[in-house]
Structure formats: C-alpha cells, structure tokens
Design an enzyme around this catalytic site. Sequence first.
Site, short mmCIF file in Angstrom:
data_model
loop_
_atom_site.label_atom_id
_atom_site.label_comp_id
_atom_site.label_asym_id
_atom_site.label_seq_id
_atom_site.Cartn_x
_atom_site.Cartn_y
_atom_site.Cartn_z
N ASN A 9 1.06 -1.23 -0.05
CA ASN A 9 0.08 -0.10 -0.17
C ASN A 9 0.88 1.29 0.20
O ASN A 9 1.38 1.54 1.10
CB ASN A 9 -0.80 0.09 1.19
N LYS A 11 0.08 4.26 -0.36
CA LYS A 11 -0.55 5.44 0.25
C LYS A 11 -0.28 6.62 -0.63
O LYS A 11 -0.11 6.45 -1.93
CB LYS A 11 -0.15 5.76 1.72
N HIS A 96 -9.32 0.69 4.58
CA HIS A 96 -8.16 0.64 5.62
C HIS A 96 -8.59 2.01 6.64
O HIS A 96 -9.29 2.61 6.40
CB HIS A 96 -7.18 1.52 4.45
N GLU A 98 -7.08 4.11 7.76
CA GLU A 98 -6.82 5.39 7.37
C GLU A 98 -8.21 6.26 6.78
O GLU A 98 -8.55 7.31 6.85
CB GLU A 98 -5.49 5.85 6.60
N GLU A 168 -5.27 -5.40 10.35
CA GLU A 168 -4.03 -4.54 10.74
C GLU A 168 -4.68 -3.62 11.98
O GLU A 168 -5.50 -2.83 11.87
CB GLU A 168 -4.43 -3.25 9.48
N GLY A 174 2.43 2.10 10.78
CA GLY A 174 3.20 3.36 10.60
C GLY A 174 3.84 3.77 11.98
O GLY A 174 4.36 4.83 11.86
N SER A 213 3.50 -2.10 10.46
CA SER A 213 4.90 -2.18 10.51
C SER A 213 5.57 -3.46 10.27
O SER A 213 6.43 -3.91 11.02
CB SER A 213 5.22 -1.70 11.97
C1 PEP Z 1 -0.70 0.10 5.97
O1 PEP Z 1 -1.02 1.23 6.17
O2 PEP Z 1 -1.44 -0.79 5.30
C2 PEP Z 1 0.36 -0.56 6.69
C3 PEP Z 1 0.44 -1.76 6.97
O3 PEP Z 1 1.42 0.46 7.12
P1 PEP Z 1 2.79 0.08 7.72
O4 PEP Z 1 3.37 -1.01 7.16
O5 PEP Z 1 3.44 1.38 7.29
O6 PEP Z 1 2.63 0.06 9.09
#
Ligand code: PEP
Length: 250
Positions: A9, A11, A96, A98, A168, A174, A213
């Site tokens: 992703n 983003k 997601h 976000e 997630e 993040g 992460s």
């Molecule tokens: C995401 O936003 O889907 C995600 C997993 O981000 P990150 O790997 O940066 O934590």
Amino acid sequence: MRKKIVAGNWKMNTTPAEGVELAKGVAEGKKEVCECVNFIVCPPFTHLSEVVKVTRGTGIAVGAQDCATEAKGAYTGEVAASMIASLGVEYVILGHSERRQYYGETSETLNKKMAQAYANNLTPIYCVGESLEERKAGKHFDVCKAQIEEVVFNLTPEQYSKLVIAYEPVWAIGTGETATAEQAQEIHAYIREVLASKFGEAAAETPILYGGSCKPSNAAEIFAKEDVDGGLIGGAALKAEDFLAIGKGF
Ligand code: PEP
C-alpha cells in the site's frame, strides 16, 4: 492451499515517475522470490495506468487504494470502480483504517464500495483492525467481528470466495510497533472462525494478511503462523528491496 500474498500500500507517496521505477524494481527482483508469492502493488490513482503497463506479464498484480460508493455521476473528486477496472487493475483496498479514521468511512459506505468493486470484477482487500484503546480494553475480537459481520456477511458465497482480508491493528500502522507473531495468529484464527460461522469451509481458503509495521526483519516470523497468509505492507513497500525481502519471508 491458500494463496500467499504480499501487497504494498503505497498510500499518498511517490510521483508517477517514481512509482513506475518502484514497480519496475519489484518486477525485476521478483525472479529471486518464490513463485508461490503473489505480489500486489497499490499505488495512488494517478499512477495506476502506467504501473499496470510496466507490470504486465511480470506476474505482479495492481490494486487501487479505494473506490467510489457510486457507479458514476456528479461526485466530484471520486473515482469509480469501473474506471479503475478498465485500466487492468485487479484489486482494491477497502476499509483501510486511515479511510475509516480520517474520511469517516462506515460499514454503510463500505457495503456500497464492496458492491461496486464486485460489480466491476475488482477483488477487495478488506481491512479490519482495532485501535490501541480497543486493544487495551480487550475489545479487539469484538471490533474485528463487527467489522466483518457488518460488511463481509452481506456478500454472496460467490463474492466471498474471491475476498482477501487484511488484519491491521491501528496501533501498529506506521508506528514501528508490530503485533507479535502470537498476537497475529490469535486474531487471524479468530477472524477465520468468524468467517467460517457464515461461509463454512470456504473460510479455510480465504487469505488473511497481516498489516502493521511489517518489515524484512519480522515478516518471516509472522508469516510462519498457520493463519497468516501474507502481509499488507505500508512503509516498507516503498523500497523495492525491502518489499521483495518481505516476500522472501515465506
Ligand atoms: C498499512 O497502512 O496498510 C500499513 C500496514 O502500514 P505500515 O506497514 O507502514 O505500518
């Protein structure tokens, strides 16, 4: 045998030119990763067309990060699932955290987006996960269950058979904080149980990805767990080398 998936992703990162280079880098390095791994890259809308072109024939699939609730019309700024699909895009990330957090996406919105995705042959990667407060209060099971019941349970068995789920935890996205492999397995197994309560044996075939992460140093341990079928990768998907190294975690 469930599909093993590593999805990136991106983003709101990279220029279109940088995105094309990144996709080319993934395509180039993919030869060194087990063929059993299905890579998906999800760039911003503006990059989709070019990224589809440079990944064609490489075995890398392309996904969008969202789609509109409606088919077409006066919805300024929105991008319809049909427009995305017409470019040769195969997947779409929906729900997601976000989008839920910053853009107020609800189950009602997501039911419409899921319908648009399926109507246009896009495979949804449906995201669920709890906030830190919810985890601390021990509500993570209930939160994920509700996010699934309110949206996934509305699918037909045929639609469900194509679905990809991403767990997630919001507190791990993040932040550099990762769920332990045990925490991931515990909730992935639970999510599969919830799915099985509605869709029966088909739940055994549903890929459930871990996101939060995930990086080259922790992917292998997490992916080794029975109910973890890969990852949805944010930050580490922005460097081809790291993204590919995560794929080597299988
Ligand atoms: C995401 O936003 O889907 C995600 C997993 O981000 P990150 O790997 O940066 O934590």
